[in-house]
Write an enzyme that holds these catalytic residues in place. Structure first.
Site, PDB file in Angstrom:
ATOM      1  N   GLN A 545       6.363  42.953 -11.503  1.00 17.28           N
ATOM      2  CA  GLN A 545       6.888  41.608 -11.754  1.00 17.28           C
ATOM      3  C   GLN A 545       6.967  40.813 -10.448  1.00 17.28           C
ATOM      4  O   GLN A 545       7.447  41.313  -9.436  1.00 17.28           O
ATOM      5  CB  GLN A 545       8.274  41.684 -12.393  1.00 17.28           C
ATOM      6  CG  GLN A 545       8.258  42.117 -13.851  1.00 17.28           C
ATOM      7  CD  GLN A 545       7.735  41.044 -14.796  1.00 17.28           C
ATOM      8  OE1 GLN A 545       7.293  39.969 -14.386  1.00 17.28           O
ATOM      9  NE2 GLN A 545       7.757  41.344 -16.081  1.00 17.28           N
ATOM     10  N   ASP A 697       5.749  45.406 -23.211  1.00 20.01           N
ATOM     11  CA  ASP A 697       5.582  44.314 -22.246  1.00 20.01           C
ATOM     12  C   ASP A 697       4.084  44.116 -22.029  1.00 20.01           C
ATOM     13  O   ASP A 697       3.538  44.457 -20.981  1.00 20.01           O
ATOM     14  CB  ASP A 697       6.285  44.652 -20.933  1.00 20.01           C
ATOM     15  CG  ASP A 697       6.292  43.478 -19.956  1.00 20.01           C
ATOM     16  OD1 ASP A 697       5.881  42.371 -20.355  1.00 20.01           O
ATOM     17  OD2 ASP A 697       6.690  43.667 -18.790  1.00 20.01           O
ATOM     18  N   CYS A 725       5.139  37.409 -21.716  1.00 17.68           N
ATOM     19  CA  CYS A 725       4.885  36.330 -20.765  1.00 17.68           C
ATOM     20  C   CYS A 725       4.097  35.201 -21.424  1.00 17.68           C
ATOM     21  O   CYS A 725       3.830  34.184 -20.795  1.00 17.68           O
ATOM     22  CB  CYS A 725       4.128  36.858 -19.550  1.00 17.68           C
ATOM     23  SG  CYS A 725       2.542  37.635 -19.944  1.00 17.68           S
TER      24      CYS A 725
END
Length: 802
Positions: A545, A697, A725
């Site tokens: 990240q 994710d 995202c």
């Protein structure tokens, strides 16, 4: 076609309670447009309660009478409407009435039963599914086509302008006044197709150039008369479903015809478009945007539900939340808003003035924009990253090798990536964050095709020397841990994970050692960072990240929502370097991480060892290939018949070794292969864990359909936390996860022919029809997390349960 203004967009808020809706709705100047406005016509926003489960509901032309005395019934309904002060009463058509000629809502139905009862909404618009609403929308769309914004210029470099000439002579300088850019061309066209089309339109020209993948082409003319003929014959001409647009090109002089300076987008505007807004306004805008995606999920879920079946409870109760599919808890802000990125990727190219530059592209290549500008005043870039970009730019200005030209697909220097590793601790401000940067990795992307090896080796030595000297000359001295070169020959700078990497020795490090003494092993090319006081090893291409301090809040939130405990088995899907699973390992019985990037899996295992974590296993493979077998192995066999896994572990290892050899990766692809099928079957009735949770994710493209199928069809998996995202793909994946199963007779044609015009939500609705019979999830709550201040992007977290 220009995007409609917010006043013209179909409203989705008619389901809100009176206290949530003022009579007059006036958007603020910074209010974001709903993201789905660019979707196909089948996905345009519409009132949540007006959509029927079928995609083919006929348009309501005349109200269908439900009794013999239509006027009396209508009068009674209007009388009830007059008694209610809710401004949204009778502003939407009743979908049940349209479909079945009767209404199941009862005598207190708040929806209109036909066009005659329909009223305007408080914002003075009509229900978009009504006849009047569709006519108003068509009229507005026509007006917008006429008033479509015309920037009048296309930004690209002088080198690209020279490339327009067909003879390939870079010494030829094309007159900008005799050069035009044609936009909205088919992306599959190349120069020959463009020349043929222009000739068929009776336009004479000197040369025409177009690259496949771009929707713009460049045409040069002999004189002003040919230019005028081009404007008369081609401007607004329909090609496919687009109208051609003729624009000027922005040359090196950066001047208008009258000599005045043109306004050019800066790197700050291109990379951080919200930088001039207050951070509070940024957060409000992003929260509103996430709310629009939750409304989009509700609308598409209604469309995706089988005909004749009752809608899920979360869809029926969405009107109590203003059309939201679940409660939006709020937005988590970033503790640091400036210089927060620990990874910056700087493009190498030519600026508007034709100068070799290290910075950010000012637009998309497909739109003909190739100019690169320095990252001046970009608040998301750290001071250290900015200084290294400046050092590298000074070096390539003197280099004998050329910068990359995306239009010609030639050149040597392509990209500089700066990755930073910070010391542990809490950062109170931006200055504190900069002082905590302890390690820096530099990765320079090049294209060595047709290059002399000796010359390249010399350039690399000079580059390493320039970085080392620049780091020492800065005050304070810049950290420099490792320098890596990545060789990539593709058109885009996005290199595959197996692109060749090479360590470059850094002379005269501050600690007195010389890295020339180290061996050239890629496991040495790494830096370290900290999340929740855990130390993470990061290799050059591994995902981590970019906003470390906010990632800590994100992972804590995911763990809290997952309801973890000692008897929990946690699947960390798309785990990267293992950050999520490792930070939550102390709260669960076991973590299974899945990641396709071999170097990231190697980092994850190393990270587990560094931090003394023993209850984590990481598997290097595509999630769609192993998810089903892993669920069977650790949880038990699904009730749904799945594809059989390899008959034994050796077969699994053999297949992955072949993959490893084909991808040139020197890392074992499967670190923990599943046991033989016989062992799996023996453990079917002996589940090791009472609670099974998955945290996913995925990349921006979302989860693979096979992964969605494995998650959806396993009855023991009751809770799923989705971190995204790209909220657009989260909506599409949630459609498949959360809509009821279809009967076998209703599954219909599984072929996707003719669906190319559907957006990703539309395709998800089609895939949902072929989902095996299984219990759907339901969205429980969502949270926005601002990992990217000053940009339009925002992370979204959603809890799904069943």
């Amino acid at each position: 076609m220009a995007t409609p203004s917010i006043n013209e967009l179909p409203s989705t808020t008619e389901t809100l309670t009176p206290s949530q809706h003022p009579t007059n709705i006036t958007p603020t100047p910074n209010e974001p447009l709903p993201m789905e406005t660019s979707s196909s016509i089948n996905e345009l926003p519409s009132a949540a309660e007006t959509l029927t489960p079928s995609d083919n509901t006929p348009d309501p032309v005349e109200p269908i009478p439900s009794s013999d005395n239509v006027e009396e019934a209508v009068g009674e309904k209007r009388k009830r409407a007059d008694d209610v002060k809710d401004p949204w009463w009778k502003t939407s058509l009743c979908s049940y009435f349209r479909k079945e000629a009767s209404c199941s809502h009862g005598s207190e139905c708040k929806y209109a039963h036909g066009e005659e009862e329909l009223r305007r909404k408080p914002n003075n618009t009509w229900d978009p599914t009504s006849v009047r609403g569709k006519k108003a929308k068509a009229m507005k769309m026509s007006e917008e086509e006429v008033k479509e914004k015309d920037d009048g210029e296309v930004m690209f470099t002088e080198q690209m302008m020279d490339s327009i000439d067909d003879d390939g002579d870079d010494s030829v300088v094309v007159d900008p006044l005799l050069t035009k850019c044609i936009s909205h061309l088919p992306v599959k066209w190349q120069s020959d197709e463009l020349k043929k089309y222009i000739g068929e339109q009776g336009v004479e020209f000197k040369s025409a150039k177009k690259r496949k993948g771009m929707f713009v082409g460049f045409v040069t003319f002999e004189n002003a008369e040919q230019v005028q003929r081009c404007l008369e014959n081609l401007e607004g001409k329909a090609v496919g479903n687009k109208n051609l647009k003729i624009s000027d090109v922005l040359s090196r002089t950066n001047k208008n015809m009258n000599g005045t300076k043109k306004s050019v987008k800066s790197a700050r505007e291109a990379v951080t478009p919200l930088a001039d807004m207050s951070y509070a306004d940024q957060l409000e805008q992003k929260k509103t945007s996430i709310g629009q995606f939750l409304k989009k999920l509700t609308r598409n879920a209604r469309k995706a539900c089988p005909n004749g079946s009752s809608l899920p409870e979360w869809v029926l109760t969405s009107r109590d939340r203003g059309g939201l599919s679940c409660q939006l808890e709020g937005i988590i802000e970033s503790p640091i808003t400036n210089g927060y990125r620990n990874k910056c990727e700087f493009s190498v190219g030519l600026s508007i003035q034709g100068k070799p530059t290290v910075g950010f592209s000012l637009g998309n290549f497909s739109a003909g924009v190739t100019a690169v500008e320095e990252p001046v005043d970009c608040p998301n870039v750290s001071k250290i990253a900015f200084l290294y970009a400046s050092i590298f730019q000074t070096f390539i200005e003197k280099s004998k090798l050329q910068v990359w030209n995306r239009f010609k697909h030639s050149g040597f220097w392509r990209q500089l990536t700066v990755r930073e590793g910070r010391k542990p601790g809490v950062f109170s401000n931006e200055e504190d964050a900069d002082s905590r940067i302890a390690e820096v990795m530099l990765m320079v992307q090049v294209c060595t095709t047709d290059s002399d090896e000796a010359e390249v080796a010399t350039e690399f030595e000079e580059m390493a020397k320039a970085f080392a000297e620049g780091a020492r000359a800065s005050s304070p001295t810049l950290p420099l841990t490792v320098l890596v070169v990545q060789d990539h020959t593709g058109i885009s700078n996005v290199a595959p994970p197996d692109a060749p990497l090479r360590l470059v020795p850094i002379p005269m490090l501050d600690n007195g050692t010389n890295q020339e003494q180290t061996n050239n092993v890629m496991t040495e090319a790494r830096i370290h960072d900290y999340i929740n006081n855990l130390r993470f090893s990061i290799s050059p291409t591994a995902f981590f990240q970019v906003n470390t301090v906010t990632a800590e809040k994100l992972y804590s939130l995911a763990g809290d929502w997952a309801d973890l405990g000692p008897n929990t088995l946690l699947f960390d899907v798309c785990c990267g370097t293992g950050t999520i699973g490792l930070t939550l390992a102390h709260r669960v019985g076991m973590v299974i991480g899945i990641e396709m990037n071999a170097s990231a899996v190697s980092d994850a295992e190393r990270n587990a060892k560094i931090n003394g974590i023993s209850n984590c296993k990481f598997i290097c493979s595509k999630a769609e290939d192993v998810m089903s077998s892993l669920l069977k192995q650790y949880v038990g066999v699904s009730q749904i018949e799945e594809a059989k896994p390899p008959s034994n572990a050796n077969e699994q290892i053999s297949s992955t070794e072949e993959m490893s050899n084909s991808e040139h990766v020197d890392v074992q692809k499967i670190q923990n292969p599943p046991p033989p099928q016989e062992e799996v079957q023996n453990n079917e009735q002996k589940p090791q864990f009472e609670n099974v949770v998955a945290i996913v994710d995925p990349p921006r493209s979302g989860l693979h359909p096979a992964v969605i199928k494995a998650l959806r069809t396993h009855p023991r998996l009751r809770r799923l936390v989705y971190i995204s995202c790209n909220p657009e793909t989260l909506v599409a994946n949630a459609i498949e996860l959360c809509t009821p199963s279809f009967d076998e007779a209703d599954k219909g044609n599984k072929s996707y022919r003719g669906n190319r015009k559907l957006g990703i939500a539309g395709l998800a609705r089609r895939r949902a029809k072929s989902m095996p019979t299984s219990e759907p999830f339901k969205p429980v709550k969502a949270m926005a997390v601002d990992l990217f201040p000053h940009t339009d992007h925002c992370e979204m977290v959603m809890l799904l349960e069943r």
